[in-house]
Design an enzyme around this catalytic site. Structure first.
Site, PDB file in Angstrom:
ATOM      1  CG  ASP A   1      -3.999   0.254   5.430  1.00 31.30           C
ATOM      2  OD1 ASP A   1      -3.231  -0.451   6.095  1.00 31.30           O
ATOM      3  OD2 ASP A   1      -3.633   1.252   4.782  1.00 31.30           O
TER       4      ASP A   1
ATOM      5  CD  GLU B   1      -0.623   1.892   0.180  1.00 30.13           C
ATOM      6  OE1 GLU B   1       0.489   1.758   0.698  1.00 30.13           O
ATOM      7  OE2 GLU B   1      -1.641   2.288   0.788  1.00 30.13           O
TER       8      GLU B   1
ATOM      9  CD  GLU C   1       5.798   4.026   4.485  1.00 30.13           C
ATOM     10  OE1 GLU C   1       6.813   3.879   3.771  1.00 30.13           O
ATOM     11  OE2 GLU C   1       4.643   4.085   4.027  1.00 30.13           O
TER      12      GLU C   1
ATOM     13  CD  GLU D   1      -0.551   3.331   9.130  1.00 28.91           C
ATOM     14  OE1 GLU D   1      -0.149   2.149   9.113  1.00 28.91           O
ATOM     15  OE2 GLU D   1      -0.963   3.926   8.122  1.00 28.91           O
TER      16      GLU D   1
HETATM   17  O1  GCW Z   1      -1.461   1.649   5.846  1.00 27.64           O
HETATM   18  C1  GCW Z   1      -0.621   1.850   4.820  1.00 27.64           C
HETATM   19  C2  GCW Z   1       0.408   2.749   5.394  1.00 27.64           C
HETATM   20  C3  GCW Z   1       1.632   2.802   4.544  1.00 27.64           C
HETATM   21  C4  GCW Z   1       2.127   1.387   4.368  1.00 27.64           C
HETATM   22  C5  GCW Z   1       1.026   0.562   3.708  1.00 27.64           C
HETATM   23  C6  GCW Z   1       1.406  -0.886   3.560  1.00 27.64           C
HETATM   24  C7  GCW Z   1       4.372   0.668   4.161  1.00 27.64           C
HETATM   25  O2  GCW Z   1      -0.143   4.024   5.566  1.00 27.64           O
HETATM   26  O3  GCW Z   1       2.562   3.612   5.180  1.00 27.64           O
HETATM   27  O4  GCW Z   1       3.295   1.339   3.607  1.00 27.64           O
HETATM   28  O5  GCW Z   1      -0.119   0.594   4.500  1.00 27.64           O
HETATM   29  O6  GCW Z   1       1.046  -1.663   4.438  1.00 27.64           O
HETATM   30  O7  GCW Z   1       2.040  -1.231   2.597  1.00 27.64           O
END
Ligand code: GCW
Length: 703
Positions: free
Chosen positions: A385, A310, A186, A413
């Protein structure tokens, strides 16, 4: 075909003759090519003499292997490693406070005062011979010291009068892999997972050891093998046996294995009807599972957990708190000295929270003091995030009775994946040096991490099974920098960049100064061409690579660009002051006052905290609209400049890596230009502003 082969062969010979062997990046910063400066080479050879590593253990074997490989390569001759000092000049590694050798060099007392993993490197003269003593109370410390000594030669330092003492500031320095059992990663942009679950435990990829060497060389001592979005099967016995095999390879390098765990595992893996922490069977399940893990991995580090975040299951499914959930798992780990790293990355739909930046603080502050002593709360660097730039997370310094560790993202990311050159050391330095005012002025984020009862830091890894590990040769610099900073090093970003460049690209003065210059402003450039002035989360929702500022989804506004920039004909920005969401109220009063004040708020975070008119005049002398346009342009210009800089190194670095970086820079320019154009055009449709002279003609936003 034949001709082509010959040309390739001739080319390789020419390259070798010129000292530029073909490279594919797999050696990372541990290249150990022979030192080109003849005088230095001669001097080093005399000073190193022989290598003495006494004792026998897997870690001492690793130290021997690394010193043999490194020094033989750097000095261009086979350097044997012996176990007894023979009255010659020598590099002597000592990994205990009680060794006889220690007596010989008179450092016993000093060594006894050092903490775990600390080491010293001293130049000592004995019987007219130069001894370079690398000593630590622990084998892990001796390993770090050996890598440090190698680095001195790799970066061409003077080694004749060494007086170095190093001690990590944080106990747990961990890489988090978001790797899945099926080999996907991921937010990974460097191929598939390094861990070949289908081959384990029978087959061991030699790269596991190289990974361990790389991590140990920068002081990292832990690895979370799997994704925080955890599959319950990760804890099935078969998979634990595979993890145990990886732990075996990593152990000699001082690296402990950790796993993520799905909170619903007692149900989904254990077949119980509930995972409720108040249910004795669920608690028993965790105890038994943890005991099983320790029977396979005696030095298992513990669990990293993403719960009620999430869509992941968690204690709130049972109307219980994060502390209730974390403490159940902590109880199972406590007898084995394992820890829980419980993530604070939580947010709700916008129906609940008008500002998702506030959620973690709201949920975790009331739990301060309620977590078991072997629980960390793991807090992302900023409150949203992993955006290109965020203010520091308000939980740093606010949680007074809880162990807090920081979570950073090494994988890019939101910053161009493995296409863009974005050197993240300046971002992490900005985070660590941010003043939380938690105990009055001058309590930085790093101070709060150090003062925590348990101490630690994690970085989401950018390594995969690509030959060059990180997809982009320059992305290796972020893995490197993270390790150096996690150790607590006070090095500046520039110093880290220089170290990495010398070790990775060689010590040619032009190469060093050029690569360093490229790295220096690359993060700020990315912030500028993607989300300048405190803009955030305006990327498209899937891949997080391209811009998408113009959306507003009815059902999930928190995933839409508009939620974060709130641009309309009058103005732009998220009002997080007391007149808006009051997220500033979560910081210490001094910090809140600074962020909330239009004059005092740093321009870099302006639109994070304020909604202002497009014509608001900033300290820079520009209006907000002008400043946005000029920053977007500055970001693109920086990439163009990097292209010129890189071109100037043609023939000075190996052809393969040169071309690969060059191609990536072309893609980075397209990426940066696209961000600038899409964002400025969109904002222009909203504010109806005229194009600006500030931008070059080709880029001028048209009305
Ligand atoms: O930023 C988000 C990401 C997810 C990630 C999540 C997290 C692993 O897009 O892909 O999941 O954060 O940190 O849990």
């Amino acid at each position: 075909m034949r001709v082509q082969l010959n040309i390739t062969a001739v080319l390789s010979i020419l390259l070798l003759a010129g000292g530029l062997r073909a490279e594919d990046g797999h050696r990372l910063w541990l290249r150990y090519d022979q030192i080109q400066d003849r005088q230095l080479l001669k001097q080093y050879s005399l000073q190193v003499g022989e290598i003495v590593v006494a004792g026998d253990s897997p870690t001492l074997t690793a130290i021997r292997g690394e010193l043999h490989r490194g020094l033989s390569g750097l000095l261009g001759q086979d350097m044997s490693v012996v176990t007894n000092w023979k009255q010659k000049s020598a590099v002597m590694v000592i990994a205990s406070t009680n060794s006889l050798l220690m007596e010989t060099v008179g450092l016993r007392q000093e060594l006894a005062s050092l903490g775990d993993e600390a080491y010293l490197i001293r130049s000592v003269t004995k019987d007219n011979r130069l001894l370079t003593v690398v000593a630590s109370p622990t084998e892990a410390g001796a390993l770090y010291g050996a890598f440090h000594f190698l680095r001195l030669l790799q970066t061409q330092q003077n080694i004749s009068n060494l007086n170095i003492t190093e001690q990590p500031k944080l106990q747990r320095r961990i890489l988090d892999h978001w790797d899945n059992l099926d080999g996907t990663v991921e937010r990974g942009y460097a191929g598939k997972s390094l861990w070949k679950w289908s081959e384990l435990p029978g087959m061991l990829d030699p790269r596991y050891q190289d990974y361990a060497r790389a991590c140990a060389s920068i002081g990292l001592n832990g690895v979370v093998l799997n994704n925080v979005n955890a599959k319950p099967e990760q804890l099935a016995t078969d998979n634990l046996k595979k993890a145990a095999k990886l732990a075996e390879v990593l152990r000699p390098y001082g690296i402990r294995v950790y796993l993520t765990a799905n909170f619903a595992s007692p149900k989904k893996l254990g077949g119980l009807w509930t995972a409720n922490p108040t249910d004795p069977k669920a608690r028993r399940w965790w105890k038994d599972k943890v005991d099983e893990i320790y029977s396979l991995i005696p030095d298992f580090g513990g669990f990293l957990m993403k719960a009620n975040s999430e869509g992941q299951p968690g204690p709130q499914d049972y109307k219980l708190t994060h502390a209730d959930g974390a403490n159940m798992i902590a109880e199972a780990l406590a007898p084995h000295d394992g820890v829980v790293m419980w993530r604070a990355f939580v947010y709700n739909s916008s129906k609940v929270d008008k500002d998702r930046a506030k959620r973690a603080y709201l949920e975790f502050m009331p739990l301060d003091g309620k977590f078991a002593t072997n629980v960390f709360v793991q807090v992302k660097n900023g409150p949203i995030d992993f955006q290109p730039r965020e203010p520091f997370h308000p939980l740093f310094g606010a949680l007074k009775k809880t162990s807090v560790m920081a979570e950073c993202e090494i994988t890019q990311e939101n910053m161009g994946h493995s296409t863009d050159i974005v050197f993240l050391a300046p971002m992490w330095k900005e985070l660590f040096q941010s003043d939380t005012f938690a105990n009055g002025r001058g309590t930085t984020v790093m101070d709060t991490l150090e003062a925590s009862p348990l101490t630690g830091i994690a970085g989401v890894s950018n390594a995969g099974d690509d030959t060059n590990w990180c997809g982009h040769d320059f992305a290796q610099a972020n893995w490197y920098a993270f390790g150096r900073l996690a150790w607590g090093s006070n090095l500046s970003s520039d110093q880290i960049a220089e170290e990495w460049t010398r070790m990775t690209w060689g010590s040619d003065a032009k190469v060093v100064s050029t690569v360093e210059a490229m790295l220096r402003g690359s993060w700020e450039a990315c912030v500028n061409y993607e989300m300048p002035l405190g803009l955030h989360h305006i990327m498209e929702g899937g891949g997080h690579y391209d811009p998408k500022p113009g959306t507003l989804s009815r059902n999930t506004p928190e995933y839409s660009g508009w939620y974060y920039h709130k641009a309309d004909v009058k103005g732009i920005g998220f009002d997080r002051t007391a007149t808006g969401s009051d997220a500033v109220g979560q910081y210490a009063p001094e910090v809140a006052a600074r962020f909330a004040n239009l004059e005092a708020c740093p321009p870099e975070l302006f639109l994070w905290f304020h909604h202002v008119s497009w014509d608001y005049r900033l300290k820079t002398g520009h209006t907000v609209w002008e400043e946005l346009c000029s920053r977007y342009q500055a970001g693109v210009d920086y990439v163009k400049e990097m292209q010129v800089q890189w071109e100037s190194l043609r023939g000075k670095v190996d052809v393969d890596r040169f071309e690969s970086v060059q191609t990536k820079l072309e893609a980075q320019l397209r990426h940066a230009t696209n961000w600038r154009d899409v964002c400025l055009r969109y904002f222009q449709t909203v504010n109806h502003k005229q194009g600006l002279k500030l931008l070059a003609d080709e880029t001028q936003p048209k009305n």
